[in-house]
Design a protein around this motif. Structure first.
Motif, PDB file in Angstrom:
ATOM      1  N   PRO A  27      62.731  -5.422   1.971  1.00  0.00           N
ATOM      2  CA  PRO A  27      62.336  -4.615   3.122  1.00  0.00           C
ATOM      3  C   PRO A  27      63.252  -4.856   4.310  1.00  0.00           C
ATOM      4  O   PRO A  27      63.715  -5.970   4.540  1.00  0.00           O
ATOM      5  N   GLN A  28      63.510  -3.821   5.080  1.00  0.00           N
ATOM      6  CA  GLN A  28      64.440  -3.912   6.201  1.00  0.00           C
ATOM      7  C   GLN A  28      63.828  -4.584   7.425  1.00  0.00           C
ATOM      8  O   GLN A  28      64.534  -5.090   8.270  1.00  0.00           O
ATOM      9  N   ASP A  29      62.503  -4.547   7.532  1.00  0.00           N
ATOM     10  CA  ASP A  29      61.840  -5.082   8.711  1.00  0.00           C
ATOM     11  C   ASP A  29      61.752  -6.605   8.704  1.00  0.00           C
ATOM     12  O   ASP A  29      61.412  -7.193   9.718  1.00  0.00           O
ATOM     13  N   GLY A  30      62.007  -7.234   7.593  1.00  0.00           N
ATOM     14  CA  GLY A  30      61.881  -8.680   7.504  1.00  0.00           C
ATOM     15  C   GLY A  30      60.442  -9.080   7.247  1.00  0.00           C
ATOM     16  O   GLY A  30      59.598  -8.260   6.902  1.00  0.00           O
ATOM     17  N   THR A  31      60.159 -10.336   7.429  1.00  0.00           N
ATOM     18  CA  THR A  31      58.820 -10.834   7.174  1.00  0.00           C
ATOM     19  C   THR A  31      58.137 -11.183   8.480  1.00  0.00           C
ATOM     20  O   THR A  31      58.774 -11.349   9.513  1.00  0.00           O
ATOM     21  N   SER A  32      56.848 -11.315   8.408  1.00  0.00           N
ATOM     22  CA  SER A  32      56.060 -11.641   9.594  1.00  0.00           C
ATOM     23  C   SER A  32      56.198 -13.119   9.914  1.00  0.00           C
ATOM     24  O   SER A  32      56.175 -13.963   9.020  1.00  0.00           O
TER      25      SER A  32
END
Length: 45
Positions: A27-32
């Motif tokens: 995923p492009q958003d990364g992790t939380s």
């Protein structure tokens, strides 16, 4: 023979799914940054 055909179809579907996920990439958003809760928190003392 039916079991062999069903196993071949399942294996083909699994390989196709793995190749699709690999092609899409992470995923492009990364992790939380927030950790996931693995247990129910108890009462605070």
């Amino acid at each position: 023979m039916r079991a062999f055909a069903a196993a071949a179809i399942g294996l083909t579907a699994a390989v196709a799914l793995v190749l699709t996920v690999t092609a899409i990439g992470p995923p492009q958003d990364g992790t939380s940054p927030e950790p996931l809760l693995t247990t129910v928190p108890g009462p605070k003392k």
